[in-house]
Motif scaffolding. Sequence first.
Motif, PDB file in Angstrom:
ATOM      1  N   THR A  47     -15.670   3.204   2.790  1.00  0.00           N
ATOM      2  CA  THR A  47     -14.006   3.249   4.403  1.00  0.00           C
ATOM      3  C   THR A  47     -13.129   3.297   3.068  1.00  0.00           C
ATOM      4  O   THR A  47     -12.218   3.109   2.984  1.00  0.00           O
ATOM      5  CB  THR A  47     -14.595   2.072   4.953  1.00  0.00           C
ATOM      6  OG1 THR A  47     -13.784   1.310   4.432  1.00  0.00           O
ATOM      7  CG2 THR A  47     -15.977   2.013   5.330  1.00  0.00           C
ATOM      8  N   ILE A  48     -12.478   4.418   4.592  1.00  0.00           N
ATOM      9  CA  ILE A  48     -10.518   4.433   4.350  1.00  0.00           C
ATOM     10  C   ILE A  48     -10.073   3.274   4.205  1.00  0.00           C
ATOM     11  O   ILE A  48      -9.261   3.259   2.822  1.00  0.00           O
ATOM     12  CB  ILE A  48      -9.788   5.298   5.398  1.00  0.00           C
ATOM     13  CG1 ILE A  48      -8.768   6.283   5.027  1.00  0.00           C
ATOM     14  CG2 ILE A  48     -10.327   4.142   6.561  1.00  0.00           C
ATOM     15  CD1 ILE A  48      -8.927   7.491   4.264  1.00  0.00           C
ATOM     16  N   ASP A  49     -10.055   1.892   4.145  1.00  0.00           N
ATOM     17  CA  ASP A  49     -10.092   1.036   4.224  1.00  0.00           C
ATOM     18  C   ASP A  49     -10.150   0.226   3.112  1.00  0.00           C
ATOM     19  O   ASP A  49      -9.518  -0.668   2.686  1.00  0.00           O
ATOM     20  CB  ASP A  49      -9.674   0.094   5.127  1.00  0.00           C
ATOM     21  CG  ASP A  49      -9.137   1.035   6.537  1.00  0.00           C
ATOM     22  OD1 ASP A  49      -7.626   1.524   6.567  1.00  0.00           O
ATOM     23  OD2 ASP A  49      -9.513   0.123   8.126  1.00  0.00           O
ATOM     24  N   ASN A  50     -11.093   0.646   2.132  1.00  0.00           N
ATOM     25  CA  ASN A  50     -11.980  -0.131   1.378  1.00  0.00           C
ATOM     26  C   ASN A  50     -12.030   0.984  -0.020  1.00  0.00           C
ATOM     27  O   ASN A  50     -13.132   0.950  -0.387  1.00  0.00           O
ATOM     28  CB  ASN A  50     -13.187  -0.965   1.639  1.00  0.00           C
ATOM     29  CG  ASN A  50     -12.411  -1.506   2.823  1.00  0.00           C
ATOM     30  OD1 ASN A  50     -12.084  -2.640   2.419  1.00  0.00           O
ATOM     31  ND2 ASN A  50     -12.863  -1.536   4.284  1.00  0.00           N
ATOM     32  N   GLN A  51     -11.103   2.231  -0.469  1.00  0.00           N
ATOM     33  CA  GLN A  51     -11.717   2.750  -0.966  1.00  0.00           C
ATOM     34  C   GLN A  51     -11.956   2.384  -2.491  1.00  0.00           C
ATOM     35  O   GLN A  51     -12.782   3.066  -3.311  1.00  0.00           O
ATOM     36  CB  GLN A  51      -9.947   4.056  -1.551  1.00  0.00           C
ATOM     37  CG  GLN A  51      -9.864   4.220   0.143  1.00  0.00           C
ATOM     38  CD  GLN A  51      -8.808   5.495  -0.026  1.00  0.00           C
ATOM     39  OE1 GLN A  51      -9.002   6.366  -0.918  1.00  0.00           O
ATOM     40  NE2 GLN A  51      -8.022   5.700   1.338  1.00  0.00           N
ATOM     41  N   ASP A  52     -11.608   1.176  -2.947  1.00  0.00           N
ATOM     42  CA  ASP A  52     -11.438   0.874  -4.146  1.00  0.00           C
ATOM     43  C   ASP A  52     -13.417   0.136  -4.577  1.00  0.00           C
ATOM     44  O   ASP A  52     -13.958  -0.587  -5.671  1.00  0.00           O
ATOM     45  CB  ASP A  52     -10.844  -0.397  -4.817  1.00  0.00           C
ATOM     46  CG  ASP A  52      -9.444   0.804  -5.204  1.00  0.00           C
ATOM     47  OD1 ASP A  52      -9.291   1.631  -5.423  1.00  0.00           O
ATOM     48  OD2 ASP A  52      -8.452  -0.819  -5.065  1.00  0.00           O
ATOM     49  N   ASP A  53     -13.881   0.069  -3.122  1.00  0.00           N
ATOM     50  CA  ASP A  53     -14.627  -1.072  -2.722  1.00  0.00           C
ATOM     51  C   ASP A  53     -16.370  -0.173  -3.107  1.00  0.00           C
ATOM     52  O   ASP A  53     -16.321   0.362  -1.903  1.00  0.00           O
ATOM     53  CB  ASP A  53     -14.644  -1.595  -1.274  1.00  0.00           C
ATOM     54  CG  ASP A  53     -16.057  -3.191  -1.797  1.00  0.00           C
ATOM     55  OD1 ASP A  53     -16.804  -2.726  -1.939  1.00  0.00           O
ATOM     56  OD2 ASP A  53     -15.574  -3.675  -0.519  1.00  0.00           O
ATOM     57  N   ILE A  54     -16.839  -0.211  -4.250  1.00  0.00           N
ATOM     58  CA  ILE A  54     -18.210   0.155  -4.198  1.00  0.00           C
ATOM     59  C   ILE A  54     -19.293  -0.504  -3.976  1.00  0.00           C
ATOM     60  O   ILE A  54     -20.549  -0.021  -3.967  1.00  0.00           O
ATOM     61  CB  ILE A  54     -18.447   0.835  -5.554  1.00  0.00           C
ATOM     62  CG1 ILE A  54     -18.378  -0.456  -6.797  1.00  0.00           C
ATOM     63  CG2 ILE A  54     -17.264   1.540  -6.379  1.00  0.00           C
ATOM     64  CD1 ILE A  54     -18.917  -0.513  -8.093  1.00  0.00           C
TER      65      ILE A  54
END
Length: 196
Positions: A47-54
Amino acid sequence: MYINELNNLPILDLKTEFENLLSNNTISWFRDKHNNFVRDQICLNTTIDNQDDIHLGRGSLIYDWDNSSTDSNGSLVLPKREKELQESDFNVIATPFKDTLFEDAYNAINEKYILGRVRLMNSKPKTCLSWHHDGTGRIHYPIITQEGCLMVVENTVMHLEKHKWYYVDTTKPHTALNSSKKERLHLVAVIIGIKK
C-alpha cells in the motif's frame, strides 16, 4: 478449461533474482511471534502508506491468522485484522523489489491486468492447501517447481511448468499440493480485471 497457459508475458530468471535478494538480506521471510521464520508468502506490492512492507499482504486481508489461538474447548479463535484491507489497496511495488526483475515482472503483468496482491508463494514439501475458492482468478509463474507439484481445480489436475505463465480460474474450488521432497515457489498475481 480452468488452467490456461499465457503467451503475453516475459520469461524471466526470477529464481536467481530471488536467491540474490534473500542472500543479501534485501528481503526475508516473515517472522512469527516466536521469532521463527514462516516461509509462506512475500508480497511484491504493497500500500502507498507501507512501501517497505513486503509482509503486509501475507495471508488473509480480513483475518489475523498470526494472532489466532484456541479457546478452552479447543475451537479456533480467529481475530480480524485491526484494519481490513482490499486487494485494490496493493497498488505500489514494495521498495525492496524496485529495480529488480521482480519489478519487471510486476510491470509486465500490470500493463495488461488490474492487479491485487502479487506474491511469492512458497509451498513446503509434502503439503497441501485446503479445498477453497477465491473471489478472482490468479496468474501463476512457477519459479521453483518439480515433479509432484500440482494444481487441482475441480477435477482438472495439472503440473505448472517453470518459465511459463498460467491463468488459473481460482473462483472454482481448488487446491495446490506439493508431494515432492523440495520446496515449490510461485509468483502469484491476483487478477481483479483486464485492462483495455
